[in-house]
Motif scaffolding. Structure first.
Motif, mmCIF file in Angstrom:
data_model
loop_
_atom_site.group_PDB
_atom_site.id
_atom_site.type_symbol
_atom_site.label_atom_id
_atom_site.label_comp_id
_atom_site.label_asym_id
_atom_site.label_seq_id
_atom_site.Cartn_x
_atom_site.Cartn_y
_atom_site.Cartn_z
ATOM 1 N N ARG A 27 0.830 -1.198 0.000
ATOM 2 C CA ARG A 27 0.000 0.000 0.000
ATOM 3 C C ARG A 27 0.866 1.251 0.000
ATOM 4 N NH1 ARG A 27 -4.103 -0.832 4.865
ATOM 5 N NH2 ARG A 27 -2.211 -1.711 5.804
ATOM 6 N N ARG A 28 0.378 2.275 -0.687
ATOM 7 C CA ARG A 28 1.025 3.583 -0.727
ATOM 8 C C ARG A 28 -0.042 4.625 -0.406
ATOM 9 N NH1 ARG A 28 4.774 0.588 -0.741
ATOM 10 N NH2 ARG A 28 6.371 0.298 -2.346
ATOM 11 N N MET A 29 0.040 5.215 0.773
ATOM 12 C CA MET A 29 -0.956 6.196 1.196
ATOM 13 C C MET A 29 -0.262 7.499 1.570
ATOM 14 S SD MET A 29 -3.555 3.886 3.488
ATOM 15 C CE MET A 29 -4.607 5.316 3.755
ATOM 16 N N ALA A 30 -0.890 8.616 1.188
ATOM 17 C CA ALA A 30 -0.314 9.931 1.487
ATOM 18 C C ALA A 30 -1.430 10.886 1.891
ATOM 19 C CB ALA A 30 0.434 10.478 0.275
ATOM 20 N N THR A 31 -1.172 11.697 2.908
ATOM 21 C CA THR A 31 -2.109 12.698 3.383
ATOM 22 C C THR A 31 -1.416 14.051 3.412
ATOM 23 O OG1 THR A 31 -3.189 11.050 4.796
ATOM 24 C CG2 THR A 31 -3.642 13.364 5.266
ATOM 25 N N GLY A 32 -1.973 15.007 2.700
ATOM 26 C CA GLY A 32 -1.398 16.344 2.657
ATOM 27 C C GLY A 32 -0.367 16.549 1.575
ATOM 28 N N VAL A 33 -0.051 15.495 0.825
ATOM 29 C CA VAL A 33 0.921 15.585 -0.257
ATOM 30 C C VAL A 33 0.471 14.641 -1.367
ATOM 31 C CG1 VAL A 33 2.425 13.758 0.643
ATOM 32 C CG2 VAL A 33 3.401 15.548 -0.781
ATOM 33 N N ASP A 34 0.879 14.918 -2.596
ATOM 34 C CA ASP A 34 0.471 14.118 -3.745
ATOM 35 C C ASP A 34 0.999 12.686 -3.622
ATOM 36 O OD1 ASP A 34 -0.445 13.252 -6.174
ATOM 37 O OD2 ASP A 34 1.082 14.275 -7.356
ATOM 38 N N GLN A 35 0.101 11.729 -3.721
ATOM 39 C CA GLN A 35 0.479 10.325 -3.577
ATOM 40 C C GLN A 35 1.401 9.882 -4.711
ATOM 41 O OE1 GLN A 35 -2.807 7.746 -2.731
ATOM 42 N NE2 GLN A 35 -1.727 5.912 -3.339
ATOM 43 N N GLN A 36 1.193 10.404 -5.918
ATOM 44 C CA GLN A 36 2.056 10.039 -7.034
ATOM 45 C C GLN A 36 3.475 10.561 -6.825
ATOM 46 O OE1 GLN A 36 0.982 7.988 -9.371
ATOM 47 N NE2 GLN A 36 -1.023 7.962 -8.382
ATOM 48 N N ARG A 37 3.593 11.705 -6.144
ATOM 49 C CA ARG A 37 4.918 12.241 -5.864
ATOM 50 C C ARG A 37 5.665 11.345 -4.877
ATOM 51 N NH1 ARG A 37 7.854 15.610 -8.960
ATOM 52 N NH2 ARG A 37 9.576 16.459 -7.745
ATOM 53 N N VAL A 38 4.934 10.813 -3.909
ATOM 54 C CA VAL A 38 5.545 9.898 -2.940
ATOM 55 C C VAL A 38 6.034 8.632 -3.634
ATOM 56 C CG1 VAL A 38 5.099 8.478 -0.911
ATOM 57 C CG2 VAL A 38 4.196 10.799 -1.023
ATOM 58 N N ALA A 39 5.219 8.109 -4.543
ATOM 59 C CA ALA A 39 5.627 6.913 -5.289
ATOM 60 C C ALA A 39 6.880 7.177 -6.122
ATOM 61 C CB ALA A 39 4.478 6.448 -6.178
ATOM 62 N N LEU A 40 6.967 8.373 -6.699
ATOM 63 C CA LEU A 40 8.145 8.729 -7.502
ATOM 64 C C LEU A 40 9.398 8.777 -6.619
ATOM 65 C CD1 LEU A 40 8.321 11.446 -10.226
ATOM 66 C CD2 LEU A 40 9.969 11.523 -8.362
ATOM 67 N N ILE A 41 9.304 9.391 -5.456
ATOM 68 C CA ILE A 41 10.453 9.499 -4.561
ATOM 69 C C ILE A 41 10.898 8.125 -4.075
ATOM 70 C CG2 ILE A 41 11.218 10.397 -2.323
ATOM 71 C CD1 ILE A 41 9.360 12.801 -2.836
ATOM 72 N N MET A 42 9.938 7.249 -3.787
ATOM 73 C CA MET A 42 10.288 5.895 -3.359
ATOM 74 C C MET A 42 10.984 5.133 -4.474
ATOM 75 S SD MET A 42 7.040 4.739 -1.028
ATOM 76 C CE MET A 42 7.891 3.223 -0.549
ATOM 77 N N ALA A 43 10.568 5.372 -5.722
ATOM 78 C CA ALA A 43 11.232 4.723 -6.858
ATOM 79 C C ALA A 43 12.672 5.207 -6.990
ATOM 80 C CB ALA A 43 10.454 4.995 -8.137
ATOM 81 N N VAL A 44 12.902 6.505 -6.756
ATOM 82 C CA VAL A 44 14.265 7.047 -6.813
ATOM 83 C C VAL A 44 15.122 6.449 -5.704
ATOM 84 C CG1 VAL A 44 15.644 9.145 -6.587
ATOM 85 C CG2 VAL A 44 13.540 9.194 -7.928
ATOM 86 N N LEU A 45 14.580 6.333 -4.491
ATOM 87 C CA LEU A 45 15.324 5.738 -3.379
ATOM 88 C C LEU A 45 15.688 4.284 -3.667
ATOM 89 C CD1 LEU A 45 13.329 7.138 -0.320
ATOM 90 C CD2 LEU A 45 15.625 7.790 -1.017
ATOM 91 N N GLU A 46 14.793 3.577 -4.309
ATOM 92 C CA GLU A 46 15.042 2.156 -4.592
ATOM 93 C C GLU A 46 16.058 1.982 -5.710
ATOM 94 O OE1 GLU A 46 12.390 -1.915 -4.863
ATOM 95 O OE2 GLU A 46 11.455 0.050 -4.892
ATOM 96 N N LYS A 47 15.947 2.842 -6.741
ATOM 97 C CA LYS A 47 16.820 2.696 -7.891
ATOM 98 C C LYS A 47 18.219 3.269 -7.639
ATOM 99 C CE LYS A 47 17.701 1.922 -12.325
ATOM 100 N NZ LYS A 47 17.744 0.563 -12.899
ATOM 101 N N ARG A 48 18.304 4.448 -7.037
ATOM 102 C CA ARG A 48 19.578 5.150 -6.903
ATOM 103 C C ARG A 48 20.329 4.801 -5.629
ATOM 104 N NH1 ARG A 48 20.022 6.111 -12.091
ATOM 105 N NH2 ARG A 48 18.144 7.127 -12.910
#
Length: 454
Positions: free
Chosen positions: A320-341
């Motif tokens: 699950r990916r849940m976000a409150t107060g911030v764009d959920q798609q932005r959170v998914a993008l940041i997590m992808a960067v953390l995983e890849k880089r």
């Protein structure tokens, strides 16, 4: 005797159909088609505004800037762009019970005490009920006039008689035009009533506030045309379980749409919050993993908020990916960067990101703080309590520069933060204040090394 014809109109988007349909073809909403009697001829009083008798060259038009009306409420003045523009039409929306009428009643008192006559028109409460609410809020002003009426022509007659500077209509869904057969609150009534009020505002130079109900999706009820007709659209937001309220401008022809006004709801009414950063950080835990602070810009004001993240092993096939107060798609993008880089294995982790206090932030400068909070929770290692993280993250893992860095740093210093991590490109071009350590980072890996010690 001629046959009475009817048609079905969607109450969400205004789509018209000769027969009833369960799903509106225009907005794809269910059970929004309402039967209304069809008008044979157009009403002679429909809005027909002629701004000028003939075309004029824009260079030859003389404009004398009218002074704005001071509401004596700094947070409201900030959102409006410096005060109320005479002749403007302002729409105020928000959830039921959030405090729209309270805000307008208190601002009416402040304006009336300055010598400007205010007419408060309520279509939902009697005069005595309005007086009881005013006494509870401590509202007393000789120039504040109260009227209970929902017939549009009668409202206009009282406006001509009293000649106020400000008119408040609470609410537009209760007002009806007598020459329309549809019920108050319908698309036709809301559209024509707003157009009529706009003519009054522009022709007489009277600023008019209209309160609009919202749908269950959080949008102002009625036709979308309503928001296009008015000069300013304000949304009053907040949670019933929290005492603070946030006033935002989503449209403003006379000011910025990025400004935010913050109030606190108390027994005596709405109180302005002079230092919102202190409010949002008042309950921040110290030494807990998954928490970091960011300095965000809301219009011209820097606001410090806490970004919280919680990662836990998932028991589902898809985490699950849940976000409150911030764009959920932005959170998914940041997590992808953390995983890849950075090689963080986040595929088997449920992720929950929250902006503490219920505030909503959409600017990219919050990216670095989100990444630090996620990495902190994942590694179960807390960041230093006096650190602030500012920066936008790109897909390659770089930390990009942000605007107004000096204002953000000064706000962080004022609240006692002594180390601020910012993009490397923002280091030059301004004077770093004393007694505060400012570190520039080029990549997210460098930021995490500083925040978590490797």
């Amino acid at each position: 005797m001629s046959k009475i014809k009817s048609k079905y109109i969607c109450q969400e988007c205004g789509y018209e159909s000769p027969k009833w349909m369960g799903k509106c073809p225009g907005c794809h909403q269910w059970n929004t088609m309402v039967e209304e009697i069809e008008q044979k001829t157009s009403s002679p009083n429909r809005l027909q505004i002629s701004w000028s008798s003939s075309p004029q060259s824009i260079s030859g038009i003389n404009v004398e800037e009218e002074p704005r009306i001071n509401t004596n409420i700094e947070e409201l003045n900030r959102v409006l762009g410096g005060g109320i523009v005479p002749g403007s039409l302002i729409l105020v929306g928000g959830d039921p019970g959030i405090g729209k009428s309270t805000l307008l009643l208190q601002s009416s008192q402040s304006i009336a005490r300055s010598g400007n006559r205010v007419l408060y028109v309520s279509g939902e409460e009697s005069v005595k009920q309005t007086k009881l609410r005013a006494e509870r809020l401590g509202v007393h002003a000789e120039e504040l006039w109260v009227l209970t009426e929902n017939q549009l022509e009668q409202i206009e007659a009282h406006i001509d008689k009293i000649n106020p500077m400000i008119v408040i209509i609470d609410s537009i869904q209760t007002v009806y035009h007598p020459q329309l057969t549809s019920a108050p609150g319908s698309v036709a009534q809301v559209r024509e009533s707003t157009a009529h009020l706009m003519r009054i505002a522009k022709s007489k130079g009277i600023a008019i506030f209209i309160v609009g109900h919202v749908t269950k999706q959080g949008e102002i009820a009625g036709p979308r045309l309503l928001e296009h007709m008015v000069d300013t659209v304000l949304y009053f937001e907040g949670e019933r379980h929290h005492t603070y309220r946030i006033l935002r401008a989503v449209k403003n022809r006379f000011g910025s749409t990025n400004e935010m006004g913050i109030f606190e709801m108390k027994e005596e009414g709405l109180i302005e919050v002079k230092n919102p950063s202190e409010l949002f950080l008042s309950e921040r835990p110290m030494g807990v993993a998954g928490s970091s602070v960011v300095a965000s810009m809301e219009g011209t004001r820097p606001v410090l908020v806490e970004v919280q993240a919680l990662l836990s092993p998932t028991s589902f096939v898809t985490p699950r990916r849940m976000a409150t107060g911030v764009d959920q798609q932005r959170v998914a993008l940041i997590m992808a960067v953390l995983e890849k880089r950075l090689g963080m294995f986040l595929q088997n982790q449920d992720a929950f990101v929250n902006i503490a206090g219920g505030v909503k932030i959409g600017e990219p400068a919050i990216d670095l703080s989100i990444a630090v909070s996620i990495a902190s929770s994942f590694r179960d290692r807390a960041v230093q309590s006096h650190d602030v993280y500012i920066g936008e993250i790109g897909l390659t893992g770089e930390v990009r520069g942000v605007s107004r860095i000096e204002q953000r740093v000064l706000e962080a210093k004022k609240l006692g933060f002594n180390r601020i991590i910012i993009p490397f490109n923002n280091i030059k071009g301004w004077n770093i204040p004393s007694r505060v350590e400012v570190l520039g980072v080029k990549t997210i890996a460098e930021a995490l090394d500083i925040a978590l010690g490797g």
